[in-house]
Design a protein around this motif. Structure first.
Motif, PDB file in Angstrom:
ATOM      1  N   VAL A 202      36.569  28.153  36.708  1.00 29.28           N
ATOM      2  CA  VAL A 202      37.841  28.663  36.199  1.00 29.28           C
ATOM      3  C   VAL A 202      38.680  29.238  37.337  1.00 29.28           C
ATOM      4  N   CYS A 203      38.061  30.054  38.164  1.00 31.60           N
ATOM      5  CA  CYS A 203      38.795  30.680  39.272  1.00 31.60           C
ATOM      6  C   CYS A 203      39.251  29.649  40.312  1.00 31.60           C
ATOM      7  N   SER A 204      38.544  28.536  40.399  1.00 33.08           N
ATOM      8  CA  SER A 204      38.909  27.499  41.367  1.00 33.08           C
ATOM      9  C   SER A 204      40.230  26.838  41.013  1.00 33.08           C
ATOM     10  N   GLY A 205      40.661  26.993  39.760  1.00 34.54           N
ATOM     11  CA  GLY A 205      41.919  26.406  39.355  1.00 34.54           C
ATOM     12  C   GLY A 205      43.126  27.259  39.668  1.00 34.54           C
ATOM     13  N   HIS A 206      42.905  28.357  40.358  1.00 28.05           N
ATOM     14  CA  HIS A 206      44.008  29.268  40.681  1.00 28.05           C
ATOM     15  C   HIS A 206      45.024  28.597  41.601  1.00 28.05           C
ATOM     16  N   ILE A 207      46.302  28.877  41.332  1.00 26.60           N
ATOM     17  CA  ILE A 207      47.391  28.388  42.183  1.00 26.60           C
ATOM     18  C   ILE A 207      48.134  29.589  42.756  1.00 26.60           C
ATOM     19  N   PRO A 208      48.254  29.707  44.106  1.00 21.56           N
ATOM     20  CA  PRO A 208      47.727  28.787  45.116  1.00 21.56           C
ATOM     21  C   PRO A 208      46.209  28.843  45.203  1.00 21.56           C
ATOM     22  N   THR A 209      45.616  27.829  45.790  1.00 19.51           N
ATOM     23  CA  THR A 209      44.171  27.739  45.902  1.00 19.51           C
ATOM     24  C   THR A 209      43.611  28.949  46.651  1.00 19.51           C
ATOM     25  N   LEU A 210      42.528  29.498  46.121  1.00 22.21           N
ATOM     26  CA  LEU A 210      41.906  30.670  46.736  1.00 22.21           C
ATOM     27  C   LEU A 210      41.043  30.254  47.921  1.00 22.21           C
ATOM     28  N   SER A 211      40.972  31.124  48.903  1.00 18.92           N
ATOM     29  CA  SER A 211      40.041  30.897  50.004  1.00 18.92           C
ATOM     30  C   SER A 211      38.620  31.054  49.474  1.00 18.92           C
ATOM     31  N   ALA A 212      37.651  30.569  50.222  1.00 16.28           N
ATOM     32  CA  ALA A 212      36.250  30.678  49.795  1.00 16.28           C
ATOM     33  C   ALA A 212      35.856  32.138  49.604  1.00 16.28           C
ATOM     34  N   ASP A 213      36.297  33.017  50.519  1.00 14.78           N
ATOM     35  CA  ASP A 213      35.949  34.442  50.413  1.00 14.78           C
ATOM     36  C   ASP A 213      36.571  35.070  49.169  1.00 14.78           C
ATOM     37  N   GLU A 214      37.850  34.764  48.929  1.00  8.50           N
ATOM     38  CA  GLU A 214      38.529  35.324  47.760  1.00  8.50           C
ATOM     39  C   GLU A 214      37.874  34.831  46.477  1.00  8.50           C
ATOM     40  N   LEU A 215      37.520  33.567  46.433  1.00  6.91           N
ATOM     41  CA  LEU A 215      36.863  33.009  45.254  1.00  6.91           C
ATOM     42  C   LEU A 215      35.528  33.706  45.002  1.00  6.91           C
ATOM     43  N   ASN A 216      34.748  33.883  46.049  1.00  4.15           N
ATOM     44  CA  ASN A 216      33.443  34.539  45.900  1.00  4.15           C
ATOM     45  C   ASN A 216      33.588  35.968  45.404  1.00  4.15           C
ATOM     46  N   ILE A 217      34.607  36.672  45.910  1.00  2.00           N
ATOM     47  CA  ILE A 217      34.822  38.058  45.505  1.00  2.00           C
ATOM     48  C   ILE A 217      35.209  38.138  44.035  1.00  2.00           C
ATOM     49  N   ARG A 218      36.086  37.252  43.601  1.00  2.00           N
ATOM     50  CA  ARG A 218      36.515  37.268  42.200  1.00  2.00           C
ATOM     51  C   ARG A 218      35.355  36.965  41.257  1.00  2.00           C
ATOM     52  N   VAL A 219      34.542  36.000  41.634  1.00  2.00           N
ATOM     53  CA  VAL A 219      33.395  35.643  40.802  1.00  2.00           C
ATOM     54  C   VAL A 219      32.392  36.800  40.754  1.00  2.00           C
ATOM     55  N   ALA A 220      32.128  37.413  41.891  1.00  2.54           N
ATOM     56  CA  ALA A 220      31.193  38.537  41.936  1.00  2.54           C
ATOM     57  C   ALA A 220      31.686  39.692  41.066  1.00  2.54           C
ATOM     58  N   HIS A 221      32.975  39.971  41.126  1.00  2.77           N
ATOM     59  CA  HIS A 221      33.563  41.033  40.303  1.00  2.77           C
ATOM     60  C   HIS A 221      33.399  40.704  38.822  1.00  2.77           C
ATOM     61  N   ARG A 222      33.645  39.448  38.448  1.00  2.00           N
ATOM     62  CA  ARG A 222      33.523  39.062  37.039  1.00  2.00           C
ATOM     63  C   ARG A 222      32.081  39.178  36.564  1.00  2.00           C
ATOM     64  N   MET A 223      31.132  38.841  37.417  1.00  2.00           N
ATOM     65  CA  MET A 223      29.725  38.955  37.037  1.00  2.00           C
ATOM     66  C   MET A 223      29.328  40.418  36.817  1.00  2.00           C
ATOM     67  N   ARG A 224      29.880  41.314  37.594  1.00  4.08           N
ATOM     68  CA  ARG A 224      29.535  42.727  37.435  1.00  4.08           C
ATOM     69  C   ARG A 224      30.126  43.309  36.162  1.00  4.08           C
ATOM     70  N   ARG A 225      31.220  42.723  35.674  1.00  3.53           N
ATOM     71  CA  ARG A 225      31.792  43.189  34.416  1.00  3.53           C
ATOM     72  C   ARG A 225      30.826  43.006  33.257  1.00  3.53           C
ATOM     73  N   ARG A 226      29.897  42.081  33.384  1.00  2.17           N
ATOM     74  CA  ARG A 226      28.947  41.824  32.298  1.00  2.17           C
ATOM     75  C   ARG A 226      28.009  42.997  32.074  1.00  2.17           C
ATOM     76  N   GLY A 227      28.023  43.929  33.002  1.00  2.54           N
ATOM     77  CA  GLY A 227      27.138  45.093  32.882  1.00  2.54           C
ATOM     78  C   GLY A 227      27.355  45.903  31.622  1.00  2.54           C
ATOM     79  N   ILE A 228      28.544  45.844  31.028  1.00  2.00           N
ATOM     80  CA  ILE A 228      28.782  46.625  29.807  1.00  2.00           C
ATOM     81  C   ILE A 228      27.894  46.152  28.666  1.00  2.00           C
ATOM     82  N   LEU A 229      27.469  44.887  28.701  1.00  3.36           N
ATOM     83  CA  LEU A 229      26.599  44.357  27.645  1.00  3.36           C
ATOM     84  C   LEU A 229      25.135  44.686  27.887  1.00  3.36           C
ATOM     85  N   GLU A 230      24.815  45.146  29.081  1.00  4.66           N
ATOM     86  CA  GLU A 230      23.429  45.390  29.461  1.00  4.66           C
ATOM     87  C   GLU A 230      23.047  46.863  29.403  1.00  4.66           C
TER      88      GLU A 230
END
Length: 284
Positions: free
Chosen positions: A134-162
């Motif tokens: 999903v994040c890879s579809g961002h316009i303009p295209t994200l750098s590899a570092d920016e993409l990794n950071i966004r994904v990592a942040h989204r994964m940590r949001r799942r903590g509310i369910l845990e």
């Protein structure tokens, strides 16, 4: 005290609620400033969330305005006690745009959450591979570092369910979002299987609006309703072309609450929804 460049959504909400109390009391910013022996500009900055305010000053202002509910005051004081570096999302400050921190903050402090999605799945239920697609579809295209950071942040949001005692989370998802193949068949199938597993979590309710529904047509934008510790602090977040928009006015809360109620009425029950998700996953 220097003004904040990017006050958080909760800091802005604290100031807005103080402004509401002042307006309800018919007091001017000048009068409020006089009561605190400060200047009018400082009251304006407090009400805009641009500078902090102590618990003592919140209670002094509330007493001056009169009629403030004690539970609301306690909730406002709790916001005032929060400080930078206290929560996990502060690690992303000046790394991601403020809106990313605001949604994590909103989800973390909510006492209950309701959301409606029509194209993508709610962030807290996304797998890492799905989120990356999903994040890879961002316009303009994200750098590899920016993409990794966004994904990592989204994964940590799942903590509310845990958590040991997670907030109730009701997700209303249109069938269209379930059939999107972001990342390809394997990623989409794994995402649907993870969504099925999420239905076993305490407090999670997932409902699907099927294509066969003929009555509900307003599933055009993602909506998140976060219940606060008191109804006055309930907050709506909607997606827009300019990013996340936070709403807290009484009429807005009523409107979007009704929208979500209508979405629930148009959706399948939780058992039927689970079966449909499983059926779509098997088709992939």
């Amino acid at each position: 005290m220097p003004a904040r460049e990017n006050p958080t959504a909760r800091q802005v909400r604290l100031g807005a609620e103080l402004r509401k109390l002042r307006d309800a009391a018919g007091k001017t910013a000048r009068e409020a400033a006089g009561h605190l022996s400060t200047d009018q500009a400082k009251i304006s900055h407090i009400e805009a969330g641009k500078i902090g305010v102590s618990e003592e000053r919140i209670r002094r202002l509330a007493a001056f305005y009169g009629g403030a509910d004690e539970t609301l005051l306690d909730a406002l004081c709790a916001i005032a006690r929060e400080h930078r570096g206290q929560y996990w999302w502060d690690e992303y400050r000046n790394v991601l745009a403020p809106g990313f921190l605001d949604i994590a903050e909103l989800e973390h402090h909510a006492t209950a959450l309701r959301t409606m999605h029509s194209v993508t799945l709610p962030g807290v239920f996304q797998t890492e591979e799905y989120a990356r697609a999903v994040c890879s579809g961002h316009i303009p295209t994200l750098s590899a570092d920016e993409l990794n950071i966004r994904v990592a942040h989204r994964m940590r949001r799942r903590g509310i369910l845990e958590r040991t005692d997670p907030p109730p989370f009701e997700a209303i998802i249109h069938e269209a979002a379930l059939r999107m193949r972001f990342g390809g068949r394997q990623v989409a199938r794994a995402q649907l299987e993870a969504l099925i597993e999420a239905t076993d979590r305490p407090g999670v309710a997932i409902r699907v609006i099927p294509f066969t529904c003929e009555d509900f047509i307003e599933a055009t934008q993602s909506v998140l309703y976060a219940a606060g510790p008191v109804p006055e602090l309930d907050t709506i977040r909607i997606d827009s072309v300019l990013g996340g928009l936070f709403l807290g006015a009484r009429m807005e809360l009523k409107r979007y609450g009704a929208l979500l109620d209508n979405a629930v009425a148009a959706s399948l029950d939780m058992t039927e929804s689970r079966h449909l998700i499983h059926h779509i996953a098997r088709e992939l």
